[in-house]
Write an enzyme that holds these catalytic residues in place. Structure first.
Site, PDB file in Angstrom:
ATOM      1  N   ASP A 117       0.934  -1.147  -0.008  1.00 59.69           N
ATOM      2  CA  ASP A 117       0.014  -0.053   0.108  1.00 59.69           C
ATOM      3  C   ASP A 117       0.827   1.222   0.060  1.00 59.69           C
ATOM      4  OD1 ASP A 117      -2.370   1.290   0.014  1.00 59.69           O
ATOM      5  OD2 ASP A 117      -2.324   1.536   2.199  1.00 59.69           O
ATOM      6  N   HIS A 124      -3.597  14.434   0.574  1.00 53.26           N
ATOM      7  CA  HIS A 124      -3.749  13.119   1.569  1.00 53.26           C
ATOM      8  C   HIS A 124      -2.512  13.377   2.748  1.00 53.26           C
ATOM      9  CE1 HIS A 124      -4.761   9.720   4.189  1.00 53.26           C
ATOM     10  NE2 HIS A 124      -3.678   9.150   4.055  1.00 53.26           N
ATOM     11  N   ARG A 133       1.042  16.691  12.659  1.00 53.20           N
ATOM     12  CA  ARG A 133       2.272  17.365  13.256  1.00 53.20           C
ATOM     13  C   ARG A 133       2.034  18.740  12.773  1.00 53.20           C
ATOM     14  NH1 ARG A 133       3.670  13.122  10.076  1.00 53.20           N
ATOM     15  NH2 ARG A 133       4.014  14.567   8.308  1.00 53.20           N
ATOM     16  N   GLU A 190     -10.271   4.070   3.668  1.00 53.65           N
ATOM     17  CA  GLU A 190      -9.427   4.808   2.856  1.00 53.65           C
ATOM     18  C   GLU A 190      -9.760   4.475   1.388  1.00 53.65           C
ATOM     19  OE1 GLU A 190      -5.149   3.931   4.012  1.00 53.65           O
ATOM     20  OE2 GLU A 190      -5.239   5.683   5.318  1.00 53.65           O
ATOM     21  N   GLU A 192      -9.188   4.148  -2.196  1.00 49.59           N
ATOM     22  CA  GLU A 192      -8.012   3.805  -2.815  1.00 49.59           C
ATOM     23  C   GLU A 192      -8.310   3.148  -4.243  1.00 49.59           C
ATOM     24  OE1 GLU A 192      -4.743   2.574  -0.812  1.00 49.59           O
ATOM     25  OE2 GLU A 192      -5.378   3.188   1.063  1.00 49.59           O
ATOM     26  N   ASP A 224      -8.971   0.498   1.863  1.00 46.37           N
ATOM     27  CA  ASP A 224      -8.105   0.197   2.880  1.00 46.37           C
ATOM     28  C   ASP A 224      -8.675   0.447   4.638  1.00 46.37           C
ATOM     29  OD1 ASP A 224      -5.917  -0.450   4.435  1.00 46.37           O
ATOM     30  OD2 ASP A 224      -4.781   1.458   3.879  1.00 46.37           O
ATOM     31  N   ARG A 228      -7.724   3.715  13.180  1.00 42.86           N
ATOM     32  CA  ARG A 228      -6.769   5.040  13.648  1.00 42.86           C
ATOM     33  C   ARG A 228      -6.102   4.941  14.954  1.00 42.86           C
ATOM     34  NH1 ARG A 228      -5.622   6.096   8.373  1.00 42.86           N
ATOM     35  NH2 ARG A 228      -7.436   6.817   7.208  1.00 42.86           N
ATOM     36  N   GLN A 231      -3.412   2.215  15.148  1.00 43.21           N
ATOM     37  CA  GLN A 231      -2.612   2.707  14.249  1.00 43.21           C
ATOM     38  C   GLN A 231      -2.059   3.705  15.030  1.00 43.21           C
ATOM     39  OE1 GLN A 231      -4.015   4.345  10.483  1.00 43.21           O
ATOM     40  NE2 GLN A 231      -2.000   4.801   9.679  1.00 43.21           N
ATOM     41  N   LYS A 244      -4.359  -2.064  10.222  1.00 42.68           N
ATOM     42  CA  LYS A 244      -4.608  -2.007   8.788  1.00 42.68           C
ATOM     43  C   LYS A 244      -4.941  -3.235   8.421  1.00 42.68           C
ATOM     44  CE  LYS A 244      -3.436   2.222   7.139  1.00 42.68           C
ATOM     45  NZ  LYS A 244      -4.128   2.834   6.497  1.00 42.68           N
ATOM     46  N   THR A 248      -9.040  -5.476   3.962  1.00 43.58           N
ATOM     47  CA  THR A 248      -8.753  -4.573   2.872  1.00 43.58           C
ATOM     48  C   THR A 248      -9.836  -5.239   1.772  1.00 43.58           C
ATOM     49  OG1 THR A 248      -6.538  -4.267   3.388  1.00 43.58           O
ATOM     50  CG2 THR A 248      -7.227  -3.628   0.897  1.00 43.58           C
ATOM     51  N   THR A 335      -4.605   6.427   0.083  1.00 46.09           N
ATOM     52  CA  THR A 335      -5.975   7.345   0.104  1.00 46.09           C
ATOM     53  C   THR A 335      -5.999   8.580  -0.785  1.00 46.09           C
ATOM     54  OG1 THR A 335      -5.891   6.929   2.544  1.00 46.09           O
ATOM     55  CG2 THR A 335      -7.570   8.701   1.719  1.00 46.09           C
ATOM     56  N   GLU A 349      -9.544  12.687   7.637  1.00 42.46           N
ATOM     57  CA  GLU A 349      -9.546  14.234   7.127  1.00 42.46           C
ATOM     58  C   GLU A 349     -10.974  14.661   6.777  1.00 42.46           C
ATOM     59  OE1 GLU A 349      -7.388  11.711   3.941  1.00 42.46           O
ATOM     60  OE2 GLU A 349      -6.922  13.793   3.268  1.00 42.46           O
TER      61      GLU A 349
HETATM   62 MN    MN Z   1      -4.232   2.911   2.677  1.00 39.66          MN
END
Ligand code: MN
Length: 402
Positions: A117, A124, A133, A190, A192, A224, A228, A231, A244, A248, A335, A349
């Site tokens: 992936d 993204h 951050r 996600e 994708e 995907d 979170r 993760q 993850k 999928t 994503t 997001e």
């Molecule tokens: Mn992904």
């Protein structure tokens, strides 16, 4: 070139599309079909009757033997199918092998080898960087020099329609003194695009960006699913793992690369210029429109053409160290998010880091709730002037198993 199949001409599944899938009818063995309109063409008996040399590839429960024939054979097979569905002369022999989609069940289309992936959307990656951050530059220093990726779990790639069981796991939010164990409270999607390898390589061999079309069989929608909270706690320093790997989802229809001939567009632009092995010429991006629907309400429309890194660059990068690829290996784009809020491809997001609930019909969401159903839809320009559809990717969230 007009098809005689009722309802197919001018639809999103006209003869310029013809995706392949594995279907099963009542009491029959699963085998390979091509979709035309709202029917599946049962290829095995038609190929056998026409004494097609490669007829055996259609009697499998996965597309892998078909994909392994390579581009020249697959182009010839595609021309043969188009002729079957457009020429009135053979119609009487072909029509009995058209089965309404409502009468079949679609299965997992490919036997997935390795699964990689990527993280190829600048929007993204910038959104995620800004959310996590805020005091630093949105992109990490390597991001514009190579397509960042990780190896995922191929054994849990599942076909569209498979129920997604909310994962259990370990998490630690800043307000927790110690890690806690329980159902993920930040389950996400996600949106994708997935790409599957047709012709593999030898160990030590590299696929150049120019070799993309020779080694890639086709494209599919891909979700995907991401936990979170799991993760966020586990990913340092080695990257995504259990947040993850629980599932999928991919579409049950695989669109051959030839169906996307009219969809190639210029990349948005790469600065700095990538190293020579990552350089591409001409139209390397894909104009594929994505729609994310939750419980029947469209919440986002990510544009694939806004992706920074092209699929050819991803394949070149994942083989540049000499790692071989095999028929059925799958890589995903990461994503897809566009430049504006309505084009974000994840709840992370859309809710801007779980701070701003967004509307799903007359409800609001930060993360997925049990019972929520997500549908990803994809369309692209077809070679007949209209738009073709890729297979949709659906999944409903089932409660965690304590
Ligand atoms: Mn992904």
């Amino acid at each position: 070139m007009t098809t005689w199949v009722p309802g197919a001409a001018g639809s999103a599944y006209d003869v310029d599309n013809l995706p392949y899938g594995v279907f099963v009818g009542t009491g029959e063995e699963p085998r390979i079909g091509a979709r035309i309109g709202d029917h599946v063409l049962d290829l095995a008996p038609v190929a056998a009757a026409g004494l097609l040399e490669v007829a055996h590839v259609f009697r499998h429960q996965a597309l892998n033997p078909l994909m392994a024939l390579g581009r020249a054979h697959n182009d010839a097979i595609r021309r043969w199918i188009v002729a079957l569905l457009t020429e009135e002369t053979g119609r009487a022999d072909v029509e009995p092998h058209l089965i309404p989609l409502a009468d079949v069940e679609m299965r997992m289309p490919i036997e997935v080898g390795d699964y990689v992936d990527f993280y190829a959307s600048e929007h993204h990656a910038s959104n995620v960087g800004t959310i996590f951050r805020p005091e630093q530059a949105p992109l990490l220093p390597n991001w514009k020099h190579l397509p960042v990726g990780y190896h995922g779990r191929s054994g849990t790639v599942v076909p569209s329609g498979t129920e997604i069981i909310r994962p259990m796991g370990q998490r630690k939010t800043p307000s927790d003194d110690e890690p806690v164990f329980g159902p993920s409270a930040r389950l996400d999607i996600e949106a994708e695009l997935g790409f599957v390898v047709g012709i593999g390589t030898e160990l030590g061999e590299r696929v150049t960006t120019g070799g993309f079309a020779d080694h890639t069989f086709g494209v599919m929608g891909l979700n995907d699913w991401s936990a979170r909270d799991i993760q966020a706690w586990e990913y340092v320093p080695l990257g995504p793992f259990l947040g993850k790997s629980f599932a999928t989802s991919i579409s049950t229809w695989v669109t051959p690369l030839a169906a996307l001939d009219a969809a190639w567009v210029e990349l948005p632009g790469q600065d700095p210029e990538p190293l020579p092995y990552l350089q591409v010429e001409g139209r390397a991006g894909l104009d594929i429109a994505i729609e994310v629907a939750v419980n029947g309400h469209v919440v986002s429309r990510p544009p694939y053409r806004s992706m920074y890194w092209s699929p050819a660059q991803m394949l070149a990068h994942l083989t540049v160290n000499g790692a071989s690829v095999r028929t059925g290996d799958l890589w995903a784009s990461g994503t897809v998010s566009g430049p504006v809020a309505e084009q974000r491809g994840s709840f992370l997001e859309l809710s801007w880091g779980w701070r701003e609930p967004f509307a799903v019909g007359d409800q609001e969401r930060l993360a997925l709730e049990d019972g929520d159903e997500v549908v990803l839809r994809y369309t692209a320009p077809g070679t007949l002037g209209g738009r073709i559809a890729l297979g949709e990717v659906t999944g409903r969230i089932a409660p965690a198993r304590p």
